[in-house]
Design a protein around this motif. Structure first.
Motif, PDB file in Angstrom:
ATOM      1  N   ASN A 169       0.833  -1.204   0.000  1.00 21.75           N
ATOM      2  CA  ASN A 169       0.000   0.000   0.000  1.00 21.75           C
ATOM      3  C   ASN A 169       0.868   1.255   0.000  1.00 21.75           C
ATOM      4  OD1 ASN A 169      -1.855   2.026   0.370  1.00 21.75           O
ATOM      5  ND2 ASN A 169      -2.857   1.095   2.149  1.00 21.75           N
ATOM      6  N   PRO A 170       0.911   2.015  -1.099  1.00 18.03           N
ATOM      7  CA  PRO A 170       1.716   3.241  -1.130  1.00 18.03           C
ATOM      8  C   PRO A 170       1.313   4.257  -0.071  1.00 18.03           C
ATOM      9  CG  PRO A 170       1.051   2.601  -3.347  1.00 18.03           C
ATOM     10  CD  PRO A 170       0.267   1.737  -2.394  1.00 18.03           C
ATOM     11  N   GLU A 171       0.045   4.240   0.350  1.00 14.81           N
ATOM     12  CA  GLU A 171      -0.404   5.185   1.376  1.00 14.81           C
ATOM     13  C   GLU A 171       0.303   4.932   2.716  1.00 14.81           C
ATOM     14  OE1 GLU A 171      -2.277   7.734   1.135  1.00 14.81           O
ATOM     15  OE2 GLU A 171      -3.399   7.502  -0.737  1.00 14.81           O
ATOM     16  N   LEU A 172       0.812   3.703   2.897  1.00  7.94           N
ATOM     17  CA  LEU A 172       1.545   3.347   4.120  1.00  7.94           C
ATOM     18  C   LEU A 172       3.050   3.298   3.877  1.00  7.94           C
ATOM     19  CD1 LEU A 172      -0.788   0.517   5.500  1.00  7.94           C
ATOM     20  CD2 LEU A 172      -0.731   2.937   6.156  1.00  7.94           C
ATOM     21  N   ALA A 173       3.485   3.922   2.764  1.00  4.31           N
ATOM     22  CA  ALA A 173       4.906   3.910   2.366  1.00  4.31           C
ATOM     23  C   ALA A 173       5.374   2.489   2.087  1.00  4.31           C
ATOM     24  CB  ALA A 173       5.784   4.577   3.417  1.00  4.31           C
ATOM     25  N   GLY A 174       4.458   1.677   1.499  1.00  8.10           N
ATOM     26  CA  GLY A 174       4.776   0.285   1.213  1.00  8.10           C
ATOM     27  C   GLY A 174       5.756   0.120   0.077  1.00  8.10           C
ATOM     28  N   GLY A 175       6.257  -1.101  -0.067  1.00  7.70           N
ATOM     29  CA  GLY A 175       7.244  -1.421  -1.086  1.00  7.70           C
ATOM     30  C   GLY A 175       8.435  -2.127  -0.472  1.00  7.70           C
ATOM     31  N   SER A 176       9.307  -2.643  -1.322  1.00  6.22           N
ATOM     32  CA  SER A 176      10.447  -3.408  -0.808  1.00  6.22           C
ATOM     33  C   SER A 176      11.578  -2.521  -0.306  1.00  6.22           C
ATOM     34  CB  SER A 176      10.977  -4.348  -1.900  1.00  6.22           C
ATOM     35  OG  SER A 176      11.870  -3.709  -2.785  1.00  6.22           O
ATOM     36  N   LEU A 177      11.788  -1.372  -0.930  1.00  8.77           N
ATOM     37  CA  LEU A 177      13.005  -0.603  -0.662  1.00  8.77           C
ATOM     38  C   LEU A 177      13.106  -0.148   0.785  1.00  8.77           C
ATOM     39  CD1 LEU A 177      15.605   0.614  -1.831  1.00  8.77           C
ATOM     40  CD2 LEU A 177      14.292   2.693  -2.317  1.00  8.77           C
ATOM     41  N   LEU A 178      12.075   0.539   1.291  1.00  3.21           N
ATOM     42  CA  LEU A 178      12.152   1.051   2.658  1.00  3.21           C
ATOM     43  C   LEU A 178      11.977  -0.052   3.693  1.00  3.21           C
ATOM     44  CD1 LEU A 178      10.307   4.505   2.612  1.00  3.21           C
ATOM     45  CD2 LEU A 178      12.682   3.946   2.107  1.00  3.21           C
ATOM     46  N   ASP A 179      11.271  -1.111   3.327  1.00 10.95           N
ATOM     47  CA  ASP A 179      11.009  -2.174   4.291  1.00 10.95           C
ATOM     48  C   ASP A 179      12.197  -3.111   4.441  1.00 10.95           C
ATOM     49  OD1 ASP A 179       8.728  -3.278   5.989  1.00 10.95           O
ATOM     50  OD2 ASP A 179       9.408  -5.070   4.946  1.00 10.95           O
ATOM     51  N   ILE A 180      12.760  -3.588   3.327  1.00  7.93           N
ATOM     52  CA  ILE A 180      13.862  -4.547   3.403  1.00  7.93           C
ATOM     53  C   ILE A 180      15.089  -4.121   2.598  1.00  7.93           C
ATOM     54  CG2 ILE A 180      12.454  -6.539   4.007  1.00  7.93           C
ATOM     55  CD1 ILE A 180      12.295  -7.293   1.073  1.00  7.93           C
ATOM     56  N   GLY A 181      14.907  -3.280   1.578  1.00 13.13           N
ATOM     57  CA  GLY A 181      16.061  -2.783   0.831  1.00 13.13           C
ATOM     58  C   GLY A 181      16.986  -1.945   1.687  1.00 13.13           C
ATOM     59  N   ILE A 182      16.445  -1.406   2.761  1.00 13.24           N
ATOM     60  CA  ILE A 182      17.243  -0.612   3.689  1.00 13.24           C
ATOM     61  C   ILE A 182      18.399  -1.435   4.265  1.00 13.24           C
ATOM     62  CG2 ILE A 182      15.756  -1.141   5.676  1.00 13.24           C
ATOM     63  CD1 ILE A 182      16.238   1.722   6.664  1.00 13.24           C
ATOM     64  N   TYR A 183      18.233  -2.757   4.380  1.00 11.64           N
ATOM     65  CA  TYR A 183      19.279  -3.596   4.965  1.00 11.64           C
ATOM     66  C   TYR A 183      20.516  -3.707   4.061  1.00 11.64           C
ATOM     67  CZ  TYR A 183      16.015  -5.124   8.623  1.00 11.64           C
ATOM     68  OH  TYR A 183      15.150  -5.173   9.687  1.00 11.64           O
ATOM     69  N   PRO A 184      20.391  -4.111   2.793  1.00 14.44           N
ATOM     70  CA  PRO A 184      21.578  -4.123   1.938  1.00 14.44           C
ATOM     71  C   PRO A 184      22.237  -2.754   1.795  1.00 14.44           C
ATOM     72  CG  PRO A 184      19.809  -5.377   0.924  1.00 14.44           C
ATOM     73  CD  PRO A 184      19.212  -4.678   2.106  1.00 14.44           C
ATOM     74  N   VAL A 185      21.402  -1.701   1.673  1.00 16.58           N
ATOM     75  CA  VAL A 185      21.960  -0.344   1.577  1.00 16.58           C
ATOM     76  C   VAL A 185      22.745  -0.011   2.844  1.00 16.58           C
ATOM     77  CG1 VAL A 185      21.383   2.111   1.398  1.00 16.58           C
ATOM     78  CG2 VAL A 185      20.193   0.430  -0.036  1.00 16.58           C
ATOM     79  N   PHE A 186      22.190  -0.366   3.996  1.00 16.62           N
ATOM     80  CA  PHE A 186      22.876  -0.146   5.267  1.00 16.62           C
ATOM     81  C   PHE A 186      24.223  -0.854   5.303  1.00 16.62           C
ATOM     82  CE2 PHE A 186      23.514  -3.126   8.839  1.00 16.62           C
ATOM     83  CZ  PHE A 186      24.200  -2.295   9.720  1.00 16.62           C
TER      84      PHE A 186
END
Length: 326
Positions: A169-186
Motif C-alpha cells: 500500500n503506497p499510502e503506508l509507504a509500502g514497497g520493498s526498498l524502505l522495508d527490506i532494501g534498507i538492509y543491503p543499503v545499510f
C-alpha cells in the motif's frame, strides 16, 4: 535515571510482539505501557507480555509519567508524527527503521530530539548484531585488505499479501526498498560509506507500490551489488570481498549468527550467537546510552541515519518511487 528503564510500545503488530519478547530478556527493562488505537488490542497485548498498563490511545502513552522511552513500531508512514509527538512530551524514542520516509521527515525528527534534549535512535537492529559488529571489526582492522566488492540481498514473496496492508500500500509507504532494501543499503554504507555513484532499477505492483529494486553502488575502487524484492525468496546471504580475503555472512545475513572468514587457503568459522530474536542487542544499546546520559548512539548516530535516508531518497528519485502523502 533509575537502574530500571521503563518502556512503552506504540503500534502492537508483529514486530512489536517480537520486540516485547526480547525486552523481557533484558533484566533492567520493564514493559510499563502499551498503546493501540483500540483498547481491546492493547489489553490483549498487555496480558500476553505482562505490561503494567494497556492504553487505548497513543496520546495517553506519550503523557504517561511512568514511561521513560517509547518504541515506535507502526507502519513507516506513521513514524514521524508519532515520534515527534512523543519527543514533544519529553520521551526518549527508539523508532523502527526507516525512522522517516524521506530526509525531510528524518531531519525534523532529529531537530526535535536536539531541541527537547531526549535520546533518539533509529531501530536498525542489524547494526548491533554480534555477527555484523564482528564483520565491521574485521573490515576496519584490514583483515580483508582493501574491500573491492559487496553483495547483499533481501527478498521474500509477498505479492499474495493484502493490497491494503503495509507492504503493498503506497499510502503506508509500502514497497520493498524502505522495508527490506534498507538492509543491503545499510551494509554497504556501514562498511564503505556513501558511494560516489548510485544506479538503480525498480519494478512496480498494480497498487503503485515498488516491489523490486536492484542497485549498484560505485566507490573508488569498489562496487556493491544490492537487491530487495517482494517477488521471490532469495537466499539472503551477504559477501564482503577484499584483496586479502572474504567474509561470508550466513543466511539470513541481517540477523546472522555465523561468519565464515576465508583468507587464502585458510577458512575460519566464527559462531556469533545472538540473544533472543536479536532485538536484545539494540535494547542494550539504548540502555547503555541512557545510563551514560548520551542523546544518540555512537554505533548508529543521527548522522548515520541521515546518510542512510539520503541514499534511499536517491534511489527513489532515480526510479520514480513516490508516496501519495509526500
Amino acid at each position: 535515571m533509575s537502574t530500571e528503564i521503563r518502556w512503552g510500545i506504540v503500534g502492537l503488530g508483529k514486530i512489536a510482539d517480537t520486540f516485547a519478547r526480547d525486552l523481557a530478556l533484558v533484566p533492567e527493562a520493564a514493559l510499563t505501557a502499551v498503546a493501540s488505537r483500540g483498547l481491546k488490542k492493547a489489553e490483549a497485548f498487555k496480558e500476553k507480555h505482562k505490561a503494567v498498563y494497556a492504553l487505548g490511545s497513543y496520546e495517553e502513552l506519550f503523557n504517561c509519567p511512568e514511561v521513560d522511552v517509547i518504541y515506535i513500531a507502526t507502519p513507516h508512514s506513521h513514524h514521524a508524527p508519532l515520534a515527534l509527538r512523543a519527543m514533544e512530551c519529553g520521551k526518549h524514542v527508539l523508532c523502527e527503521k526507516p525512522m522517516g520516509v524521506n530526509r525531510e521527515q528524518s531531519s525534523t525528527m532529529l531537530n526535535m530530539a536536539r531541541e527537547k534534549k531526549v535520546f533518539f535512535m533509529e531501530a536498525l537492529w542489524s547494526r548491533f548484531m554480534p555477527a555484523i559488529v564482528r564483520a565491521k571489526e574485521l573490515v576496519d582492522s584490514g583483515a580483508l585488505g582493501e574491500v573491492r566488492y559487496i553483495h547483499a540481498d533481501f527478498a521474500f514473496y509477498a505479492l499474495d499479501r493484502d493490497p491494503e496492508g503495509r507492504l503493498l500500500n503506497p499510502e503506508l509507504a509500502g514497497g520493498s526498498l524502505l522495508d527490506i532494501g534498507i538492509y543491503p543499503v545499510f551494509l554497504s554504507y556501514m562498511l564503505l560509506g556513501k558511494p560516489e555513484k548510485v544506479h538503480g532499477v525498480s519494478r512496480f505492483h498494480q497498487t503503485g507500490a515498488e516491489i523490486e529494486t536492484s542497485m549498484i553502488f560505485e566507490y573508488d575502487g569498489a562496487q556493491a551489488l544490492l537487491f530487495s524484492g517482494l517477488t521471490c525468496n532469495s537466499e539472503m546471504k551477504a559477501m564482503i570481498c577484499g584483496t586479502k580475503g572474504t567474509i561470508y555472512v550466513h543466511p539470513r545475513w541481517h540477523e546472522s549468527q555465523e561468519l565464515t572468514l576465508q583468507l587464502g587457503d585458510e577458512v575460519h568459522s566464527l559462531p556469533l550467537p545472538k540473544l533472543g530474536k536479536g532485538y536484545v542487542h539494540e535494547i542494550n544499546e539504548v540502555h547503555n546510552c541512557l545510563n551514560k546520559g548520551q542523546l544518540q548512539s555512537e554505533l548508529w548516530s543521527h548522522q548515520n541515519s541521515l546518510d542512510l535516508i539520503e541514499l534511499l531518497d536517491l534511489v527513489r528519485s532515480q526510479n520514480g518511487i513516490r508516496f501519495p502523502f509526500e
